[in-house]
Design an enzyme around this catalytic site. Structure first.
Site, PDB file in Angstrom:
ATOM      1  N   GLU A 234      -0.704   2.802  -3.435  1.00 49.29           N
ATOM      2  CA  GLU A 234       0.377   2.901  -2.850  1.00 49.29           C
ATOM      3  C   GLU A 234       1.005   4.485  -3.383  1.00 49.29           C
ATOM      4  OE1 GLU A 234       3.772   0.168  -3.969  1.00 49.29           O
ATOM      5  OE2 GLU A 234       2.398  -1.504  -3.615  1.00 49.29           O
TER       6      GLU A 234
ATOM      7  N   GLU B 149       1.252  -4.699  -9.142  1.00 48.70           N
ATOM      8  CA  GLU B 149       2.326  -4.111 -10.255  1.00 48.70           C
ATOM      9  C   GLU B 149       2.755  -5.124 -11.230  1.00 48.70           C
ATOM     10  OE1 GLU B 149       5.275  -2.305  -7.893  1.00 48.70           O
ATOM     11  OE2 GLU B 149       3.827  -0.633  -6.915  1.00 48.70           O
TER      12      GLU B 149
HETATM   13  O1  IFM Z   1       8.710  -1.674  -1.906  1.00 47.97           O
HETATM   14  C1  IFM Z   1       7.990  -1.232  -3.261  1.00 47.97           C
HETATM   15  C2  IFM Z   1       6.549  -2.151  -3.271  1.00 47.97           C
HETATM   16  O2  IFM Z   1       7.034  -3.626  -3.064  1.00 47.97           O
HETATM   17  C3  IFM Z   1       6.063  -2.235  -4.714  1.00 47.97           C
HETATM   18  N1  IFM Z   1       5.944  -0.824  -4.868  1.00 47.97           N
HETATM   19  C4  IFM Z   1       7.053   0.216  -4.922  1.00 47.97           C
HETATM   20  C5  IFM Z   1       7.346   0.238  -3.622  1.00 47.97           C
HETATM   21  C6  IFM Z   1       8.665   0.968  -3.456  1.00 47.97           C
HETATM   22  O3  IFM Z   1       9.397   0.985  -4.440  1.00 47.97           O
END
Ligand code: IFM
Length: 448
Positions: free
Chosen positions: A355, A171
């Protein structure tokens, strides 16, 4: 809420990978094993930055409980585990002499996955920058991408032959924008010039790391971006433009450089003045060919135009049900991003949802914290979006649930529970939630 069934593995193409994801600082317990200090430790130690000033010193104590955690992953029938390597655990000063205990920890972890038939999907950087690099300006300093490439080379040399997939940075949006413009994440800056430099140096670090990993013979390399569908708060043309600007910043600022070798114009209108010298010359490095692209997806936003300095937008509440993060539940955004990304950026390149998940459990009133019908419903609706994208021809190869365990949700501390497995933060006991059992039933083909 009625229990929703999750689609079985057989409803997806042959070889489709199911996995779950975590990150080092959020679960390991950074206080163990000789890891060096990071900017998350200093950020959390500063009053007002993190709920209850909580930090990752103990977290889920995965550092000691990794074997039981891998058993949980294997027990659910997951094919792959997306984990991250802590830079400061391996190189406590950010560079120089590695910490033998840190290297040995990831040896154990990766071997433990292979022994259990789980594919190791590594991310090299999931946000905990070694403090020594933060002290010289962190991602604002172009020394950091160079040091990051050295770290990537070390990872490639030590573990490359055992990794199934590798991505340099999780990210980039959060690493550069939420951390330097919005101040929500470490290092907690609110400065447009710092942001522009961080954006470009994170991209450069990605490209240099890909080259370093390829130099070590490591294959199956990717990038992981996070996306939020941007809706205008109204049909007013100014709100429509505000949503387009949010989309450019949040969703296209990294995809543009990675696939087109260019920042979007709507990004340059604000950041252009502040980018580091000779930024245009560095897209050759940044555009290093990839083997796959990962999309992290959770929600959508509603944007209204507001007066004041660039980027002239503000978020507004929307009509859809929200999670414990106050994030609207909008599975269509996942389908549409998968289709749009393929059409506009990545073409035939394999995609993964790296994710997807929700924070739930604060509001259920279930004292055990293991009844999570809203998580099952969220996963079901997003897996339906995945199936719609597959039906539309998207070359989607896998889907990872965030997250295996309840963990450290950064500035929100331990209150937001994203896990398939409940963690009691007093005892550190793990208890699989109903969503874990539902996934297990969907994924395991052995009838157990
Ligand atoms: O917990 C985070 C993760 O570290 C990165 N992506 C989003 C998740 C939820 O906010």
């Amino acid at each position: 809420m009625a229990q929703t069934a999750l689609p079985p593995r057989s409803a997806f193409p042959e070889g489709f990978q199911f996995g779950t994801a975590t990150s080092a600082y959020q679960i390991e317990g950074h206080g163990f094993g000789g890891a060096g200090p990071t900017h998350w430790d200093s950020f959390a130690a500063t009053p007002g930055n993190v709920e209850n000033a909580e930090n990752g010193a103990v977290a889920c104590d995965h550092y000691h409980r990794w074997a039981a955690d891998l058993d949980l992953i294997a027990g659910a029938g997951f094919d792959a585990y997306r984990f991250s390597t802590s830079w400061a655990r391996i190189l406590p000063d950010g560079w120089g002499t590695p910490n033998p205990d840190g290297l040995a920890f990831y040896d154990r972890l990766i071997d433990g996955m292979l022994e259990r038939g789980i594919r190791p999907a590594a991310t090299l950087y999931h946000w905990e920058l070694p403090q020594a690099l933060a002290d010289i300006g962190g991602w604002r300093n172009r020394e950091t991408p160079r040091r990051f490439a050295d770290f990537a080379e070390l990872i490639g040399r030590n573990y490359g032959d055992r990794l199934w997939s590798t991505a340099p940075i999780n990210e980039p949006m959060c690493v550069a924008w939420l951390s330097h413009f919005d101040g929500m994440l470490a290092p907690g800056m609110r400065d447009i010039r710092a942001t522009a430099r961080a954006v470009h140096h994170v991209l450069l670090g990605h490209g240099l790391a890909i080259a370093a990993l390829r130099g070590q013979g490591v294959g199956n390399l990717g990038a992981v971006v996070n996306l939020e569908w941007a809706h205008p708060a109204s049909e007013n043309p100014e709100d429509v433009q505000a949503a387009a600007r949010y989309d450019a910043i949040y969703n296209r600022m990294f995809l543009g450089p990675l696939f087109e070798g260019a920042y979007p114009d709507l990004v340059l209108e604000g950041l252009g003045l502040h980018l580091p010298e000779r930024w245009e010359d560095e897209f050759g490095t940044i555009r290093a060919p990839l083997d796959w692209l990962g999309l992290n997806y959770y929600t959508c936003k509603r944007l209204a135009s507001v007066p004041g300095p660039w980027p002239h937008y503000a978020e507004r509440p929307g009509p859809l049900p929200v999670t414990d993060m106050e994030w609207e539940i909008y599975p269509d955004g996942l389908r549409d991003f998968l289709i749009r990304t393929t059409q506009e950026y990545s073409g035939d390149l394999p995609l993964y949802v790296t994710e997807n998940g929700l924070a739930a459990g604060q509001r259920t009133g279930d004292p055990s914290g293991t009844e999570d019908p809203s998580r099952i419903a969220y996963l079901a609706s997003h897996l339906e979006a995945v199936q719609a994208a597959l039906a539309a021809g998207v070359p989607l190869k896998g889907y990872f649930v965030w997250s295996l365990l309840d963990n450290y949700e950064w500035a929100l501390g331990y209150a937001k529970r994203f896990g398939l497995v409940h963690v009691d933060f007093d005892t550190l006991d793990r208890t699989p939630k109903a969503s874990y059992h539902a996934l297990r039933q969907a994924l395991r083909q052995d009838g157990t």
